[in-house]
Scaffold this motif. Sequence first.
Motif, PDB file in Angstrom:
ATOM      1  N   GLU A   1       0.872  -1.197  -0.143  1.00 63.29           N
ATOM      2  CA  GLU A   1       0.041   0.057  -0.201  1.00 63.29           C
ATOM      3  C   GLU A   1       0.998   1.301  -0.221  1.00 63.29           C
ATOM      4  N   ALA A   2       1.989   1.225   0.780  1.00 62.96           N
ATOM      5  CA  ALA A   2       2.902   2.287   0.748  1.00 62.96           C
ATOM      6  C   ALA A   2       3.570   2.713  -0.480  1.00 62.96           C
TER       7      ALA A   2
ATOM      8  N   THR B   1       4.431   5.250  -5.823  1.00 57.79           N
ATOM      9  CA  THR B   1       4.687   5.027  -7.431  1.00 57.79           C
ATOM     10  C   THR B   1       3.383   5.883  -7.984  1.00 57.79           C
ATOM     11  N   GLN B   2       2.232   6.223  -7.224  1.00 58.05           N
ATOM     12  CA  GLN B   2       1.637   7.350  -7.878  1.00 58.05           C
ATOM     13  C   GLN B   2       2.064   8.649  -8.329  1.00 58.05           C
ATOM     14  N   VAL B   3       3.089   9.176  -7.527  1.00 55.92           N
ATOM     15  CA  VAL B   3       3.751  10.424  -7.582  1.00 55.92           C
ATOM     16  C   VAL B   3       5.024  10.383  -8.203  1.00 55.92           C
ATOM     17  N   GLY B   4       5.437   9.359  -8.871  1.00 55.37           N
ATOM     18  CA  GLY B   4       6.677   9.047  -9.611  1.00 55.37           C
ATOM     19  C   GLY B   4       7.903   8.789  -8.699  1.00 55.37           C
ATOM     20  N   LEU B   5       7.690   8.299  -7.440  1.00 52.77           N
ATOM     21  CA  LEU B   5       8.743   7.968  -6.581  1.00 52.77           C
ATOM     22  C   LEU B   5       8.900   6.214  -6.557  1.00 52.77           C
TER      23      LEU B   5
ATOM     24  N   TYR C   1      12.687   5.106  -1.076  1.00 51.66           N
ATOM     25  CA  TYR C   1      12.092   6.258  -0.382  1.00 51.66           C
ATOM     26  C   TYR C   1      11.604   5.951   1.082  1.00 51.66           C
ATOM     27  N   LEU C   2      10.918   4.659   1.164  1.00 53.91           N
ATOM     28  CA  LEU C   2      10.256   4.293   2.247  1.00 53.91           C
ATOM     29  C   LEU C   2      10.843   4.449   3.842  1.00 53.91           C
ATOM     30  N   ASP C   3      12.108   4.184   3.616  1.00 53.89           N
ATOM     31  CA  ASP C   3      13.019   4.328   4.957  1.00 53.89           C
ATOM     32  C   ASP C   3      13.755   5.803   5.055  1.00 53.89           C
ATOM     33  N   ARG C   4      13.628   6.393   4.145  1.00 53.93           N
ATOM     34  CA  ARG C   4      14.290   7.792   4.600  1.00 53.93           C
ATOM     35  C   ARG C   4      13.551   8.743   5.233  1.00 53.93           C
ATOM     36  N   ASP C   5      14.444   9.658   5.878  1.00 52.53           N
ATOM     37  CA  ASP C   5      13.609  10.634   6.518  1.00 52.53           C
ATOM     38  C   ASP C   5      13.257  11.783   5.698  1.00 52.53           C
TER      39      ASP C   5
ATOM     40  N   TRP D   1       8.957  14.575 -16.017  1.00 60.77           N
ATOM     41  CA  TRP D   1       8.772  12.959 -15.869  1.00 60.77           C
ATOM     42  C   TRP D   1       7.721  12.793 -15.014  1.00 60.77           C
ATOM     43  N   SER D   2       8.044  13.350 -13.758  1.00 60.44           N
ATOM     44  CA  SER D   2       7.198  13.175 -12.567  1.00 60.44           C
ATOM     45  C   SER D   2       6.022  13.892 -12.630  1.00 60.44           C
ATOM     46  N   PHE D   3       5.938  15.235 -13.284  1.00 54.46           N
ATOM     47  CA  PHE D   3       4.885  15.946 -13.467  1.00 54.46           C
ATOM     48  C   PHE D   3       3.837  15.242 -14.262  1.00 54.46           C
ATOM     49  N   ALA D   4       4.357  14.552 -15.393  1.00 56.06           N
ATOM     50  CA  ALA D   4       3.498  13.802 -16.264  1.00 56.06           C
ATOM     51  C   ALA D   4       3.129  12.446 -15.299  1.00 56.06           C
ATOM     52  N   ARG D   5       3.512  11.950 -14.314  1.00 55.26           N
ATOM     53  CA  ARG D   5       3.049  11.111 -13.582  1.00 55.26           C
ATOM     54  C   ARG D   5       1.881  11.729 -12.580  1.00 55.26           C
ATOM     55  N   LEU D   6       1.994  12.803 -12.082  1.00 58.04           N
ATOM     56  CA  LEU D   6       1.178  13.470 -11.279  1.00 58.04           C
ATOM     57  C   LEU D   6      -0.157  13.901 -12.170  1.00 58.04           C
TER      58      LEU D   6
END
Length: 244
Positions: A113-114, A119-123, A128-132, A170-175
């Motif tokens: 789920e996370a 993924t929906q926002v291009g990451l 990233y899940l374990d990054r501060d 690229w990320s903007f296209a995903r958004l």
Amino acid sequence: MLEIKDLTVTVTDESGPVDILRHVDLTVEDQKFIAVTGPNGGGKTTLAKAVMGLVPAASGSIRWNGTELTDKTIDERARLGVSYGFQQPPRFKGMKVSDLLTIAAGRRLNHDEACAYLTQVGLCARDYLDRDVDASLSGGEVKRIEIATILARRNALMIFDEPEAGIDLWSFARLTETFSRLHESQTATILIISHQERILRLADEIILVADGQIQDRGPADRIYPQILADTVAGCNRLEVDGKC
């Protein structure tokens, strides 16, 4: 339904009180995708912040699904289903991305789920899940993480202040794909402040805000060509003065 009636927002500077918004009336039907655009300093962000409670109303009324919001705190508005994405999101030293998503969702998210929200926002979730959520992330990364938390929150009214700011193409296209799917799902009312044509053309309606008031509203195929024409006309006038 979002109902704004006779809304005025006033700030005080060195010259005295200044009305940033003046007697604004606006109704947004449920599950509509509304893009708010207009010149810088026209009152777009102030309008969005007033709905979220980030700036106080000097007068007027803001109602969401029949509930008066004007006297509600930010937390109370959030519990009533209003969410807000900042143009420059805050950072949270010592808090991991996965924890932030869990807080937003109001429950423990499983790994898949996370990952899906990121993924929906291009990451790439594994990066990233374990990054501060701290200064090690770029402005664009923090922006996308914040949008992912809004998606995880699943509130009925989602407000985004220039979601394209600081984000690569690229990320903007995903958004834009994410916003389109969100609108198609008919699960939320979407209010986006933007200057980007791709977002403006996704909207059911464009609202043009300038000089503290709503100057016009209507479908993208009518409002967007008008915006372009006004921009070109303004530049032509400047060319006459030798300033453009």
